[in-house]
Design a protein around this motif. Structure first.
Motif, short mmCIF file in Angstrom:
data_model
loop_
_atom_site.label_atom_id
_atom_site.label_comp_id
_atom_site.label_asym_id
_atom_site.label_seq_id
_atom_site.Cartn_x
_atom_site.Cartn_y
_atom_site.Cartn_z
N VAL A 18 0.84 -1.20 0.00
CA VAL A 18 0.00 0.00 0.00
C VAL A 18 0.87 1.25 0.00
N ASP A 19 1.91 1.26 0.81
CA ASP A 19 2.82 2.42 0.83
C ASP A 19 3.44 2.67 -0.55
N ALA A 20 3.84 1.61 -1.22
CA ALA A 20 4.44 1.75 -2.55
C ALA A 20 3.42 2.32 -3.54
N TRP A 21 2.17 1.82 -3.50
CA TRP A 21 1.16 2.35 -4.40
C TRP A 21 0.85 3.82 -4.07
N ARG A 22 0.80 4.16 -2.80
CA ARG A 22 0.55 5.57 -2.42
C ARG A 22 1.63 6.48 -2.97
N GLU A 23 2.86 6.00 -2.93
CA GLU A 23 3.97 6.80 -3.44
C GLU A 23 3.90 6.94 -4.96
N GLN A 24 3.56 5.84 -5.64
CA GLN A 24 3.53 5.85 -7.09
C GLN A 24 2.25 6.45 -7.67
N ARG A 25 1.14 6.32 -6.95
CA ARG A 25 -0.15 6.82 -7.42
C ARG A 25 -0.86 7.58 -6.31
N PRO A 26 -0.32 8.74 -5.92
CA PRO A 26 -0.95 9.51 -4.85
C PRO A 26 -2.35 10.01 -5.22
N ASP A 27 -2.69 9.93 -6.50
CA ASP A 27 -4.00 10.38 -6.97
C ASP A 27 -5.11 9.36 -6.70
N LEU A 28 -4.74 8.15 -6.30
CA LEU A 28 -5.73 7.09 -6.08
C LEU A 28 -5.91 6.81 -4.59
N ASP A 29 -7.14 6.43 -4.23
CA ASP A 29 -7.42 5.95 -2.88
C ASP A 29 -7.12 4.46 -2.88
N VAL A 30 -5.99 4.09 -2.32
CA VAL A 30 -5.59 2.68 -2.29
C VAL A 30 -6.00 2.00 -0.98
N GLY A 31 -6.82 2.66 -0.20
CA GLY A 31 -7.29 2.12 1.08
C GLY A 31 -7.91 0.73 0.99
N PRO A 32 -8.72 0.43 -0.04
CA PRO A 32 -9.30 -0.92 -0.12
C PRO A 32 -8.26 -2.04 -0.11
N LEU A 33 -7.05 -1.74 -0.57
CA LEU A 33 -6.01 -2.76 -0.58
C LEU A 33 -5.66 -3.23 0.83
N HIS A 34 -5.81 -2.36 1.83
CA HIS A 34 -5.53 -2.77 3.21
C HIS A 34 -6.37 -3.97 3.61
N VAL A 35 -7.62 -3.98 3.20
CA VAL A 35 -8.52 -5.08 3.56
C VAL A 35 -8.45 -6.21 2.55
N LEU A 36 -8.67 -5.90 1.30
CA LEU A 36 -8.86 -6.96 0.30
C LEU A 36 -7.58 -7.69 -0.07
N SER A 37 -6.44 -7.01 -0.01
CA SER A 37 -5.18 -7.73 -0.24
C SER A 37 -4.91 -8.71 0.89
N ARG A 38 -5.28 -8.32 2.10
CA ARG A 38 -5.13 -9.25 3.23
C ARG A 38 -6.09 -10.42 3.11
N VAL A 39 -7.32 -10.16 2.69
CA VAL A 39 -8.28 -11.25 2.49
C VAL A 39 -7.76 -12.20 1.42
N SER A 40 -7.21 -11.66 0.35
CA SER A 40 -6.68 -12.49 -0.73
C SER A 40 -5.51 -13.33 -0.25
N ARG A 41 -4.60 -12.74 0.49
CA ARG A 41 -3.45 -13.49 1.00
C ARG A 41 -3.90 -14.55 2.02
N LEU A 42 -4.85 -14.19 2.86
CA LEU A 42 -5.37 -15.14 3.82
C LEU A 42 -6.06 -16.30 3.11
N ALA A 43 -6.77 -16.01 2.04
CA ALA A 43 -7.44 -17.07 1.27
C ALA A 43 -6.42 -18.06 0.71
N ARG A 44 -5.27 -17.56 0.27
CA ARG A 44 -4.23 -18.47 -0.23
C ARG A 44 -3.70 -19.37 0.88
#
Length: 172
Positions: A18-44
């Motif tokens: 998330v920090d990397a995306w915020r740095e590269q794309r400060p124009d986007l709200d990358v907040g959903p990644l905090h939840v859904l990337s964790r759900v995806s990793r947990l699912a694996r």
């Protein structure tokens, strides 16, 4: 597990992502990644744990799905192929193949449906019941381990939040 620079909290790989995306794309709200990337990793991780629990009983995930649907049906542990389709979300051809394979393994039988001359009932055998019960016990032990970092109230809260997210998908 890593502590933040100030030692105040725990960071994981998703925080870095998330920090990397915020740095590269400060124009986007990358907040959903905090939840859904964790759900995806947990699912694996959950998928790996489940496959491992089933493999200890020489079962594939799909075999457990079909056998557990029959087991949950209660005595006499029978369902129509259509009910199994709905319970496992697969196509008719796929279900026929799965029933054939489970019957060849001795885990299920096919019987004429006394209420429908053209229909059949798929019945869980004693061997099928034994293997699905043992696999379920292993599965639950592994899932308890995955949730060991949460207390009962946290598990209940997480279950409620995930239910809220899943209900619209299940309604379809």
């Amino acid at each position: 597990m890593r502590l933040t620079e100030d030692g105040a909290g725990v960071r994981d790989e998703v925080d870095d992502l998330v920090d990397a995306w915020r740095e590269q794309r400060p124009d986007l709200d990358v907040g959903p990644l905090h939840v859904l990337s964790r759900v995806s990793r947990l699912a694996r991780h959950l998928d790996i744990a489940r496959r491992s629990a089933f493999a200890r009983h020489d079962l594939e995930s799909w075999e457990f799905d079909v056998l557990s649907a029959l087991r949950r049906a209660g005595p006499p542990f029978q369902l129509t192929p259509g009910a199994l389709l709905r319970a496992t979300l697969v196509t008719s051809g796929t279900m026929t193949n799965r029933i054939d394979r489970l019957a060849a393994s001795g885990y299920v039988t096919r019987e004429p449906d006394p209420r429908d001359r053209r229909g059949v009932l798929v019945t869980l055998t004693g061997d099928g019941r034994d293997v699905v019960d043992a696999a379920l016990e292993d599965l639950l032990a592994g899932e308890r381990e995955l949730l060991a970092g949460l207390n009962t109230a946290e598990r209940d809260a997480l279950a409620g939040l995930l239910r809220t997210l899943l209900v619209p998908f299940d309604a379809d």
